[in-house]
Motif scaffolding. Structure first.
Motif, PDB file in Angstrom:
ATOM      1  N   ASN A  65       0.820  -1.220   0.000  1.00 48.49           N
ATOM      2  CA  ASN A  65       0.000   0.000   0.000  1.00 48.49           C
ATOM      3  C   ASN A  65       0.850   1.264   0.000  1.00 48.49           C
ATOM      4  O   ASN A  65       0.370   2.324  -0.400  1.00 48.49           O
ATOM      5  CB  ASN A  65      -0.951   0.018   1.194  1.00 48.49           C
ATOM      6  N   ARG A  66       2.080   1.175   0.447  1.00 49.07           N
ATOM      7  CA  ARG A  66       2.975   2.337   0.492  1.00 49.07           C
ATOM      8  C   ARG A  66       3.728   2.535  -0.815  1.00 49.07           C
ATOM      9  O   ARG A  66       4.450   3.507  -0.972  1.00 49.07           O
ATOM     10  CB  ARG A  66       3.957   2.184   1.635  1.00 49.07           C
ATOM     11  N   LYS A  67       3.591   1.611  -1.746  1.00 47.74           N
ATOM     12  CA  LYS A  67       4.296   1.674  -3.023  1.00 47.74           C
ATOM     13  C   LYS A  67       3.431   2.353  -4.078  1.00 47.74           C
ATOM     14  O   LYS A  67       2.207   2.292  -4.032  1.00 47.74           O
ATOM     15  CB  LYS A  67       4.660   0.266  -3.520  1.00 47.74           C
ATOM     16  N   ARG A  68       4.116   3.006  -5.022  1.00 53.57           N
ATOM     17  CA  ARG A  68       3.438   3.586  -6.184  1.00 53.57           C
ATOM     18  C   ARG A  68       3.905   2.857  -7.420  1.00 53.57           C
ATOM     19  O   ARG A  68       4.946   2.192  -7.414  1.00 53.57           O
ATOM     20  CB  ARG A  68       3.810   5.063  -6.317  1.00 53.57           C
ATOM     21  N   VAL A  69       3.168   2.999  -8.490  1.00 58.68           N
ATOM     22  CA  VAL A  69       3.561   2.400  -9.759  1.00 58.68           C
ATOM     23  C   VAL A  69       4.960   2.889 -10.117  1.00 58.68           C
ATOM     24  O   VAL A  69       5.248   4.082 -10.038  1.00 58.68           O
ATOM     25  CB  VAL A  69       2.558   2.773 -10.877  1.00 58.68           C
ATOM     26  N   GLY A  70       5.835   1.954 -10.446  1.00 56.55           N
ATOM     27  CA  GLY A  70       7.209   2.296 -10.809  1.00 56.55           C
ATOM     28  C   GLY A  70       8.195   2.199  -9.656  1.00 56.55           C
ATOM     29  O   GLY A  70       9.397   2.211  -9.879  1.00 56.55           O
ATOM     30  N   ASP A  71       7.700   2.139  -8.401  1.00 54.20           N
ATOM     31  CA  ASP A  71       8.590   1.960  -7.251  1.00 54.20           C
ATOM     32  C   ASP A  71       9.203   0.566  -7.293  1.00 54.20           C
ATOM     33  O   ASP A  71       8.601  -0.379  -7.793  1.00 54.20           O
ATOM     34  CB  ASP A  71       7.830   2.099  -5.926  1.00 54.20           C
ATOM     35  N   SER A  72      10.391   0.451  -6.757  1.00 55.76           N
ATOM     36  CA  SER A  72      11.009  -0.873  -6.659  1.00 55.76           C
ATOM     37  C   SER A  72      10.878  -1.379  -5.227  1.00 55.76           C
ATOM     38  O   SER A  72      10.578  -0.615  -4.313  1.00 55.76           O
ATOM     39  CB  SER A  72      12.478  -0.817  -7.080  1.00 55.76           C
ATOM     40  N   MET A  73      11.089  -2.676  -5.067  1.00 58.66           N
ATOM     41  CA  MET A  73      11.092  -3.269  -3.738  1.00 58.66           C
ATOM     42  C   MET A  73      12.098  -4.403  -3.732  1.00 58.66           C
ATOM     43  O   MET A  73      12.385  -4.999  -4.772  1.00 58.66           O
ATOM     44  CB  MET A  73       9.708  -3.762  -3.332  1.00 58.66           C
ATOM     45  N   GLU A  74      12.646  -4.654  -2.568  1.00 61.20           N
ATOM     46  CA  GLU A  74      13.586  -5.754  -2.408  1.00 61.20           C
ATOM     47  C   GLU A  74      12.911  -6.873  -1.636  1.00 61.20           C
ATOM     48  O   GLU A  74      12.358  -6.651  -0.565  1.00 61.20           O
ATOM     49  CB  GLU A  74      14.827  -5.287  -1.665  1.00 61.20           C
ATOM     50  N   LEU A  75      12.939  -8.066  -2.212  1.00 65.94           N
ATOM     51  CA  LEU A  75      12.325  -9.226  -1.575  1.00 65.94           C
ATOM     52  C   LEU A  75      13.398 -10.180  -1.089  1.00 65.94           C
ATOM     53  O   LEU A  75      14.377 -10.423  -1.795  1.00 65.94           O
ATOM     54  CB  LEU A  75      11.445  -9.985  -2.574  1.00 65.94           C
ATOM     55  N   THR A  76      13.214 -10.702   0.107  1.00 64.31           N
ATOM     56  CA  THR A  76      14.036 -11.800   0.593  1.00 64.31           C
ATOM     57  C   THR A  76      13.169 -13.034   0.496  1.00 64.31           C
ATOM     58  O   THR A  76      12.094 -13.107   1.089  1.00 64.31           O
ATOM     59  CB  THR A  76      14.483 -11.569   2.049  1.00 64.31           C
ATOM     60  N   VAL A  77      13.625 -13.976  -0.324  1.00 61.57           N
ATOM     61  CA  VAL A  77      12.826 -15.150  -0.663  1.00 61.57           C
ATOM     62  C   VAL A  77      13.626 -16.407  -0.378  1.00 61.57           C
ATOM     63  O   VAL A  77      14.818 -16.472  -0.646  1.00 61.57           O
ATOM     64  CB  VAL A  77      12.425 -15.108  -2.161  1.00 61.57           C
ATOM     65  N   TYR A  78      12.956 -17.401   0.170  1.00 58.37           N
ATOM     66  CA  TYR A  78      13.545 -18.709   0.423  1.00 58.37           C
ATOM     67  C   TYR A  78      13.143 -19.623  -0.730  1.00 58.37           C
ATOM     68  O   TYR A  78      11.951 -19.785  -1.018  1.00 58.37           O
ATOM     69  CB  TYR A  78      13.005 -19.236   1.754  1.00 58.37           C
ATOM     70  N   ARG A  79      14.156 -20.176  -1.422  1.00 59.71           N
ATOM     71  CA  ARG A  79      13.888 -21.076  -2.557  1.00 59.71           C
ATOM     72  C   ARG A  79      14.916 -22.200  -2.540  1.00 59.71           C
ATOM     73  O   ARG A  79      16.108 -21.951  -2.428  1.00 59.71           O
ATOM     74  CB  ARG A  79      13.987 -20.322  -3.876  1.00 59.71           C
ATOM     75  N   ASN A  80      14.439 -23.413  -2.668  1.00 58.29           N
ATOM     76  CA  ASN A  80      15.320 -24.582  -2.754  1.00 58.29           C
ATOM     77  C   ASN A  80      16.343 -24.634  -1.620  1.00 58.29           C
ATOM     78  O   ASN A  80      17.519 -24.916  -1.837  1.00 58.29           O
ATOM     79  CB  ASN A  80      16.041 -24.622  -4.101  1.00 58.29           C
TER      80      ASN A  80
END
Length: 89
Positions: A65-80
């Motif tokens: 909700n705090r993001k606007r179109v075009g904003d970036s975000m960093e995700l920490t994801v667990y995979r494999n």
């Protein structure tokens, strides 16, 4: 299920033309029965967004909700079995 003990959200589905797909996120690859629930497994497990823990859909929605179109975000994801970082736009 081979997931970390900390909170997070298991991705069930990623639409092919979505920003999540463009970022390389993955949804379920198979289904499992846990108790009386059927859930998708094998997808990415989101642990944090912009360095803040994600423990529920509400906490994820709060960040989005705090993001606007075009904003970036960093995700920490667990995979494999490993943590991975993604920057998405």
């Amino acid at each position: 299920m081979g997931l970390p003990n900390e909170g997070g959200l298991l991705i069930q589905r990623v639409d092919g033309s979505s920003p999540a797909a463009d970022a390389g996120l993955r949804g379920q690859v198979r289904r499992a029965i846990v108790g009386v629930y059927q859930i998708g497994i094998g997808g990415d497990f989101i642990i944090a967004v912009d360095g803040k823990p994600v423990e529920s859909t509400d906490s994820l929605q709060h960040v989005l909700n705090r993001k606007r179109v075009g904003d970036s975000m960093e995700l920490t994801v667990y995979r494999n079995g490993a943590r991975n970082g993604w920057r998405s736009r």
